[in-house]
Design a protein around this motif. Structure first.
Motif, mmCIF file in Angstrom:
data_model
loop_
_atom_site.group_PDB
_atom_site.id
_atom_site.type_symbol
_atom_site.label_atom_id
_atom_site.label_comp_id
_atom_site.label_asym_id
_atom_site.label_seq_id
_atom_site.Cartn_x
_atom_site.Cartn_y
_atom_site.Cartn_z
ATOM 1 N N ILE A 107 15.761 12.996 2.908
ATOM 2 C CA ILE A 107 16.851 13.462 2.043
ATOM 3 C C ILE A 107 16.588 14.930 1.695
ATOM 4 N N ASN A 108 17.588 15.766 1.910
ATOM 5 C CA ASN A 108 17.455 17.180 1.541
ATOM 6 C C ASN A 108 17.629 17.299 0.039
ATOM 7 N N VAL A 109 16.546 17.555 -0.659
ATOM 8 C CA VAL A 109 16.612 17.619 -2.122
ATOM 9 C C VAL A 109 16.675 19.094 -2.552
ATOM 10 N N LYS A 110 15.588 19.818 -2.402
ATOM 11 C CA LYS A 110 15.607 21.241 -2.766
ATOM 12 C C LYS A 110 14.895 22.077 -1.711
ATOM 13 N N ASN A 111 14.820 21.526 -0.514
ATOM 14 C CA ASN A 111 14.250 22.262 0.620
ATOM 15 C C ASN A 111 15.253 23.310 1.104
ATOM 16 N N GLU A 112 14.713 24.383 1.655
ATOM 17 C CA GLU A 112 15.533 25.445 2.237
ATOM 18 C C GLU A 112 15.989 24.971 3.618
ATOM 19 N N SER A 123 3.185 -0.817 4.324
ATOM 20 C CA SER A 123 2.917 0.399 3.564
ATOM 21 C C SER A 123 4.166 1.222 3.344
ATOM 22 N N CYS A 124 4.069 2.064 2.328
ATOM 23 C CA CYS A 124 5.038 3.136 2.155
ATOM 24 C C CYS A 124 4.281 4.440 2.336
ATOM 25 N N VAL A 125 4.841 5.353 3.089
ATOM 26 C CA VAL A 125 4.187 6.616 3.403
ATOM 27 C C VAL A 125 5.108 7.762 2.984
ATOM 28 N N LEU A 126 4.600 8.618 2.124
ATOM 29 C CA LEU A 126 5.396 9.743 1.635
ATOM 30 C C LEU A 126 4.685 11.042 2.008
ATOM 31 N N ALA A 127 5.451 12.042 2.425
ATOM 32 C CA ALA A 127 4.835 13.336 2.748
ATOM 33 C C ALA A 127 5.589 14.464 2.064
ATOM 34 N N LYS A 128 4.823 15.486 1.677
ATOM 35 C CA LYS A 128 5.442 16.675 1.085
ATOM 36 C C LYS A 128 6.181 17.451 2.166
ATOM 37 N N ARG A 129 5.615 17.488 3.361
ATOM 38 C CA ARG A 129 6.313 18.082 4.510
ATOM 39 C C ARG A 129 5.825 17.415 5.788
ATOM 40 N N GLN A 130 6.635 17.513 6.834
ATOM 41 C CA GLN A 130 6.266 16.937 8.123
ATOM 42 C C GLN A 130 6.229 18.046 9.167
ATOM 43 N N ARG A 189 0.835 -1.201 0.000
ATOM 44 C CA ARG A 189 0.000 0.000 0.000
ATOM 45 C C ARG A 189 0.865 1.244 0.000
ATOM 46 N N PHE A 190 0.299 2.312 -0.547
ATOM 47 C CA PHE A 190 1.028 3.579 -0.596
ATOM 48 C C PHE A 190 0.125 4.683 -0.072
ATOM 49 N N LEU A 191 0.665 5.516 0.804
ATOM 50 C CA LEU A 191 -0.096 6.644 1.334
ATOM 51 C C LEU A 191 0.688 7.924 1.107
ATOM 52 N N TYR A 192 -0.042 8.957 0.713
ATOM 53 C CA TYR A 192 0.609 10.243 0.477
ATOM 54 C C TYR A 192 -0.084 11.330 1.286
ATOM 55 N N PHE A 193 0.712 12.168 1.913
ATOM 56 C CA PHE A 193 0.200 13.294 2.693
ATOM 57 C C PHE A 193 0.852 14.587 2.227
ATOM 58 N N GLU A 194 0.053 15.623 2.061
ATOM 59 C CA GLU A 194 0.642 16.951 1.853
ATOM 60 C C GLU A 194 1.382 17.347 3.128
ATOM 61 N N ARG A 216 17.212 10.845 14.859
ATOM 62 C CA ARG A 216 17.734 9.903 15.852
ATOM 63 C C ARG A 216 17.925 10.630 17.183
ATOM 64 N N LEU A 217 18.002 9.846 18.251
ATOM 65 C CA LEU A 217 18.282 10.362 19.588
ATOM 66 C C LEU A 217 17.292 11.447 20.016
ATOM 67 N N GLY A 218 16.041 11.257 19.606
ATOM 68 C CA GLY A 218 14.980 12.172 20.030
ATOM 69 C C GLY A 218 15.050 13.558 19.423
ATOM 70 N N ARG A 219 15.881 13.711 18.386
ATOM 71 C CA ARG A 219 16.001 15.045 17.800
ATOM 72 C C ARG A 219 14.884 15.320 16.800
ATOM 73 N N LYS A 220 14.837 16.571 16.402
ATOM 74 C CA LYS A 220 13.860 17.006 15.415
ATOM 75 C C LYS A 220 14.494 16.856 14.033
ATOM 76 N N TRP A 221 13.694 16.569 13.007
ATOM 77 C CA TRP A 221 14.200 16.549 11.637
ATOM 78 C C TRP A 221 13.475 17.629 10.848
ATOM 79 N N GLU A 222 14.219 18.611 10.391
ATOM 80 C CA GLU A 222 13.637 19.711 9.617
ATOM 81 C C GLU A 222 12.959 19.149 8.373
ATOM 82 N N SER A 223 11.714 19.476 8.140
ATOM 83 C CA SER A 223 10.972 18.831 7.054
ATOM 84 C C SER A 223 10.148 19.809 6.245
ATOM 85 N N GLU A 224 10.815 20.849 5.766
ATOM 86 C CA GLU A 224 10.164 21.820 4.886
ATOM 87 C C GLU A 224 9.834 21.185 3.541
ATOM 88 N N GLU A 225 8.856 21.745 2.867
ATOM 89 C CA GLU A 225 8.548 21.324 1.508
ATOM 90 C C GLU A 225 9.811 21.390 0.633
#
Ligand code: BTN
Length: 303
Positions: A201-206, A104-111, A84-89, A117-126
């Motif tokens: 993966i940082n692709v073209k996010n600021e 399932s595989c779950v993909l999001a435009k932003r989180q 299954r595949f799920l997508y979220f804006e 890891r280690l309870g840190r935050k992961w920057e997840s801009e569009e």
């Protein structure tokens, strides 16, 4: 709590076929005929595509495809061994959803609450690639590090043309800066756990200003989020079934840590020394003064 998906689709759903035929330039009528469905079913799905950001004209010509493209990503996710595949804006964290949805595989435009890891935050801009999926096999907890190493290798190989290297244990770097992070989480029984693999993966996010000397993106390479995702999925399918020794060998080839002076933090402890090698399970062998330490996991800094 997460919101409902903008697209949730089984990978044998006929709508994926509709999409493939639309891309080939088939008319609505021809698609309906080919697939044995009604024209209104085709129309309904075209409306769905429009709501996801695809520009499609009255004759069903696709004029533009959003990035990430949820339908192309769904097609590629077959290579991950999911059903299954799920997508979220937007979603809190794709790992959280993938934990709840089997296979399932779950993909999001932003989180909104991407986790590192280690309870840190992961920057997840569009503009970045954020996805999680269930590893196709259950794994005993004591072997889970092998999955993490495998995924690090898949990411590094995906980005090999951009000079990606692996920093032990599984950060992927380009020119010394982190471009990707991996968060594998175990669910269920210790002897046979589901492994949820999360990849950012940082692709073209600021990137935020404070990360700019430690992190990098693929912006200068002009690649799309969808392409990076699909190339990850293809690489994954090529190496997931290799023997452990082959995986380790390839991983070592892309590892950038051996020979370097490093500091490794393990819980509260700090080890400083020269990385001599890695062992047959990927543990780091460190020469600290005249002591040899074997470190199974931790956070590694180059000195
Ligand atoms: C790290 O600390 O290096 C790991 C970062 C992992 C980030 C990815 S983005 C997709 C998935 N969802 C999350 O909340 N985290 C992982």
């Amino acid at each position: 709590m997460h919101m409902s998906a903008d697209l949730a689709i089984s990978l044998n759903d006929k709508r994926l076929k509709i999409y493939e035929l639309l891309k080939k330039g088939y008319s609505g009528e021809r698609i309906a005929k080919t697939l044995g469905i009604s024209r209104s079913a085709v129309w309904k799905f075209v409306e769905k595509l429009r709501s996801l950001g695809y520009e499609i004209d009255r004759n069903y010509n696709i004029l533009s495809i959003p990035d990430p493209s949820p339908l192309d990503a769904a097609l590629c996710s077959k290579k991950l061994g999911v059903e299954r595949f799920l997508y979220f804006e937007e979603v809190d964290s794709t790992n959280n959803v993938a934990k709840k949805e089997e296979r399932s595989c779950v993909l999001a435009k932003r989180q909104s609450a991407g986790r590192g890891r280690l309870g840190r935050k992961w920057e997840s801009e569009e503009g970045g690639l954020y996805f999680s999926f269930e590893f196709p096999r259950k794994v005993p907890a004591v072997k889970a590090h092998r999955v993490t190493i495998l995924i690090g290798l898949v990411v590094a190989k995906t980005l090999e043309n951009f000079k990606a290297k692996i920093k032990w244990p599984n950060d992927v770097l380009i020119e010394g800066k982190k471009v990707s992070g991996i968060l594998c989480e175990l669910v269920g029984e210790e002897l046979s756990s589901r492994v949820i693999v999360g990849v950012g993966i940082n692709v073209k996010n600021e990137l935020p200003e404070e990360l700019k000397d430690k992190a990098t993106t693929l912006k200068t390479y002009n690649v799309s989020v969808t392409d990076v995702f699909c190339s990850f999925a293809n690489t994954f399918s090529e190496i997931v079934n290799l023997e452990w020794n082959r995986i380790l060998e390839e991983w070592k080839r892309m590892l950038d840590t051996v020979g370097k002076e490093v500091e490794v933090r393990v819980g509260g402890e700090i080890y400083r020394g020269v990385a001599l090698d890695v062992d047959e399970e990927g543990a780091l062998i460190l020469k600290c003064g005249d002591k040899i330490e074997r470190i199974f996991s931790g956070e590694c800094f180059y000195m």
